[in-house]
Design a protein around this motif. Sequence first.
Motif, mmCIF file in Angstrom:
data_model
loop_
_atom_site.group_PDB
_atom_site.id
_atom_site.type_symbol
_atom_site.label_atom_id
_atom_site.label_comp_id
_atom_site.label_asym_id
_atom_site.label_seq_id
_atom_site.Cartn_x
_atom_site.Cartn_y
_atom_site.Cartn_z
ATOM 1 N N ILE A 73 4.878 10.962 -4.241
ATOM 2 C CA ILE A 73 3.620 11.466 -2.876
ATOM 3 C C ILE A 73 3.796 11.247 -1.749
ATOM 4 O O ILE A 73 3.876 9.821 -0.812
ATOM 5 C CB ILE A 73 2.945 10.912 -3.547
ATOM 6 N N LEU A 74 4.068 12.309 -0.831
ATOM 7 C CA LEU A 74 4.057 12.506 0.981
ATOM 8 C C LEU A 74 3.052 13.486 0.907
ATOM 9 O O LEU A 74 3.565 14.294 1.390
ATOM 10 C CB LEU A 74 5.595 12.472 0.627
ATOM 11 N N ARG A 75 1.747 12.614 1.784
ATOM 12 C CA ARG A 75 0.974 12.980 2.230
ATOM 13 C C ARG A 75 1.115 13.355 3.732
ATOM 14 O O ARG A 75 2.539 12.095 4.616
ATOM 15 C CB ARG A 75 0.075 12.697 2.150
ATOM 16 N N GLU A 76 0.708 14.784 4.257
ATOM 17 C CA GLU A 76 0.859 15.006 5.574
ATOM 18 C C GLU A 76 0.748 14.067 6.605
ATOM 19 O O GLU A 76 1.331 13.400 7.537
ATOM 20 C CB GLU A 76 0.567 16.499 5.484
ATOM 21 N N GLY A 77 -0.843 13.641 6.245
ATOM 22 C CA GLY A 77 -0.933 12.724 7.167
ATOM 23 C C GLY A 77 -0.055 11.378 7.664
ATOM 24 O O GLY A 77 0.113 10.659 8.080
ATOM 25 N N SER A 78 0.537 10.810 6.077
ATOM 26 C CA SER A 78 1.575 9.754 6.286
ATOM 27 C C SER A 78 3.103 10.174 7.229
ATOM 28 O O SER A 78 3.319 8.990 7.884
ATOM 29 C CB SER A 78 2.331 9.377 4.900
ATOM 30 N N ASP A 95 1.280 -1.351 -0.069
ATOM 31 C CA ASP A 95 -0.408 -0.239 0.075
ATOM 32 C C ASP A 95 1.038 1.166 0.182
ATOM 33 O O ASP A 95 2.270 1.315 0.711
ATOM 34 C CB ASP A 95 -0.471 0.135 1.370
ATOM 35 N N PRO A 96 1.029 1.702 -0.719
ATOM 36 C CA PRO A 96 1.451 3.390 -1.163
ATOM 37 C C PRO A 96 1.366 4.821 0.588
ATOM 38 O O PRO A 96 2.695 5.314 0.968
ATOM 39 C CB PRO A 96 0.852 4.044 -2.635
ATOM 40 N N GLU A 97 0.695 4.325 0.868
ATOM 41 C CA GLU A 97 -0.021 5.135 2.037
ATOM 42 C C GLU A 97 1.445 4.252 2.988
ATOM 43 O O GLU A 97 1.442 4.882 4.848
ATOM 44 C CB GLU A 97 -1.137 4.740 2.862
ATOM 45 N N GLU A 98 1.546 3.190 3.250
ATOM 46 C CA GLU A 98 2.337 2.321 4.396
ATOM 47 C C GLU A 98 3.796 2.145 3.923
ATOM 48 O O GLU A 98 4.896 2.261 4.635
ATOM 49 C CB GLU A 98 1.899 1.251 4.010
ATOM 50 N N GLN A 99 3.949 2.977 2.551
ATOM 51 C CA GLN A 99 5.906 3.185 2.106
ATOM 52 C C GLN A 99 6.137 4.494 2.582
ATOM 53 O O GLN A 99 7.224 4.382 2.253
ATOM 54 C CB GLN A 99 5.510 3.253 0.713
#
Length: 821
Positions: free
Chosen positions: A191-196, A154-158
């Motif tokens: 893609i580095l979301r603040e939330g990550s 999952d990209p959100e977990e990378q």
Amino acid sequence: MSLINILHLSDMHFGDMNDAAQYIVQLRLDLKQNLQIDTLHYLVITGDIGTYSIKGEYDAACFFVNCLTDEFNLLKHRIIVVPGNHDLNWDIAKNAYDFIWGPPKGLKILKSDIRIRSCSFGFLQRNEENYKKRFDNFNKYFFEKITGEVYPKDPEEQTILHQFPEHGILFLCINSSLEVDHHKPHRNRIILREGSIFNSFHQHQINSFFLKIGVMHHDPTKKIKDEGLIDTLCGHGFRVLMHGHRHETTRGSYRCGDKVLEFIGVGAFGKPTNLKRYQPLQYQILQYDNFKKKIKIFKRIKTKIYGVWGDDTSKGGKSVEEIILCAPDDYKRLRWGEIQNFKDAKKIAKQEVRLLYDRVSEISQLKWPKKLITEIEIESINKKLIAIAFQMQEDVADRNETGKITEKSAWEYFSSDFNDSLGNAKIFLDYLVNQEGILTWTEGYYSFSSLEVQQFLAANHLANMIDYPSKSLQLIKGDSDKWQQIYTLSAIHASMKKGLEYIITSINTLCSMFEKLTDLDDKQLNYIIAAGKTLFEIGIDKLERSENGKTIIGKVKTELKRCLDIKGFDLLKYLEIEDTLYMINDSRFDPTNWYLPSETNWGYVEVPLHGSLKNIDTGLQQVDYVSNFAISKYPVTKAQFKAFIDESGHKTESDKWQDYGQGSHPVVFVSWCDAVEYSKWLTKKMHAFGWTFRLPSEVEWKKAAGVDFNRLYPWGDSIDKSKLNFKDTGFEGTCPVGYFTGGASPYGCLDMAGNAFEWMIDTDYRKNTFDEENTRYQIICGGAWDTEQDECKLNYSTEAEPKTTENNIGFRLVREKIKII
């Protein structure tokens, strides 16, 4: 130790084993002979391990990295890896697009979207699940083998965070190749979301004084479309960002308000197999001084493929650069943040505790202001500083507070080192307050900035006393609560200066003094507790090498066990005795057999095959037990679970299990899924004995606890604080398993009421699997240290989600014979 060696490699582009063998020989020679480096504390690889992301390339890379770990004492959990654009497999990427006939109705086709125009009568549409598999080869053949962990799909977990309290460093790993494929080979949109980042930080307790390092493949200053990335990292206090990709060594910086982010890029370490011309190869050593807060970068280059490594002065640059991470005024804040690490960091391995001690010790041997004192005076000043610490420790009434000295007394005390000048003594003490942070000043008084530092320096002074052995015994006898920690620390100092036999004699005297006591009180127990903790800090392995060492260990263990048999002490004191006993090797558990109990059948007790279960709430329920089973006498301990993690590399739902309790306590903060994985691992280990292990069913667990004897609790119907650890016991946490021997069930099981809830298996207990889409709740029984008495009753059970991790949920296992079909 204050110098941390970080090897930075990127764009390795391994082709085969010949590359790996050649590269490791040349690198070993350069590190050991030219740079005089024998230990690597960290390895950071910023992507492009191979060229085509295939097995052969990664096999060569694994061989290379394993050679590094063996040669340079590199621990595998300190290998930091991010993928590059060559670490995704383009054949897999091509299969992730499905051809769709006709134009996409009502949707605009964008180059950056998941739809790509193929021809006039159709288009390609990305299959998101298949698209995530592009990094499967990177994970399967390299990442998982090297780190023991699985790279998330999952990209959100990378966005992965690694923190190391022992050195005050954390790394944030970012996948900058998320959207690269054969259609967009040069796209390095990040893609580095603040939330990550927030999620990564919230899952860990992050010390604000850590050096924060970002790690990614692509250069964030080139063709970056998400310009908020750098501001985001700056906003979270990152000071360094390491990258590769450009095949040349680069340096740069970015300022965001008063914060600065330093970019450190490294060139290619290996030659890509698809590159015809030869290019210079490069790597870097980052040497981080965690005391002075600066990084020294050693840049290395090899201009011929069979040449040797040398200083990199290409493009007119310097082969060694230095980055100052904070201004002098910030030293106090940063250094004393590290002293908080000394107090707060609980996840560090035992052998690394000394690093934190050493960091405090360095503070007493600083490079003093040359304009004020000479090298000859340093020894005198150090002696006075530790003497003041000792005096403050003696004078303070509350053992949890630092002492204080009036400013005038301090000026006069140090003035003899400054030609009797009170003014120069004041300047020097102000330096300790404002620059080094050793002291604080409040309303005319000086104090040490931390109780830990005061105790450490006071122990140093005590160890240097001529009458040290008798003085240390006198102090602990006078006020054991106040001097117990000082006694242990001073023994460490003395053992390094005067040898182990000197300390063994001192501890032997303490034991002899304790043996003569018959009417013991809580404070006198501190004598033998201090002796046990001192043995642990000096090192049990080291002591066991001598006959006198073995004798004193046995003597202390005997006295600790004697204390457990004496009634009337405070319960918390019993708990401290148990924990100290475990520190010097709890003989109930066998470290050579994964810390399983040193008992017949490794502590598993037989439960009758047939019977009925008396459910107190609903009446009699007939139960047929489907097979003979035995159940563990104790819950699984933290030491047992750690043996499983160390060997298997299993990634737990939470890392908090490492922080909670001693090794003899039940492991908590483990999910149902973690417990099942442990049972599978133990089954493999015990296969030769013909045994298989699993979680118990609720019916089996309650029978083993004694519910068919028509009882409310394993021992009977009345609550008894001397038989279980629950809310009213007052422990405020777990205690060693088997501590409450009076709480045994009719079959000999302990801790089945209180201490920690225990996971049950699903009805179909032989399956031992968990479906990601199935959110069924799993049963937990037994109550815990923080629950009311009703929750500890045998008829009580509740439920939790399988991935739940709490500080009051653990597990025990059932053992069966392997069925031969």
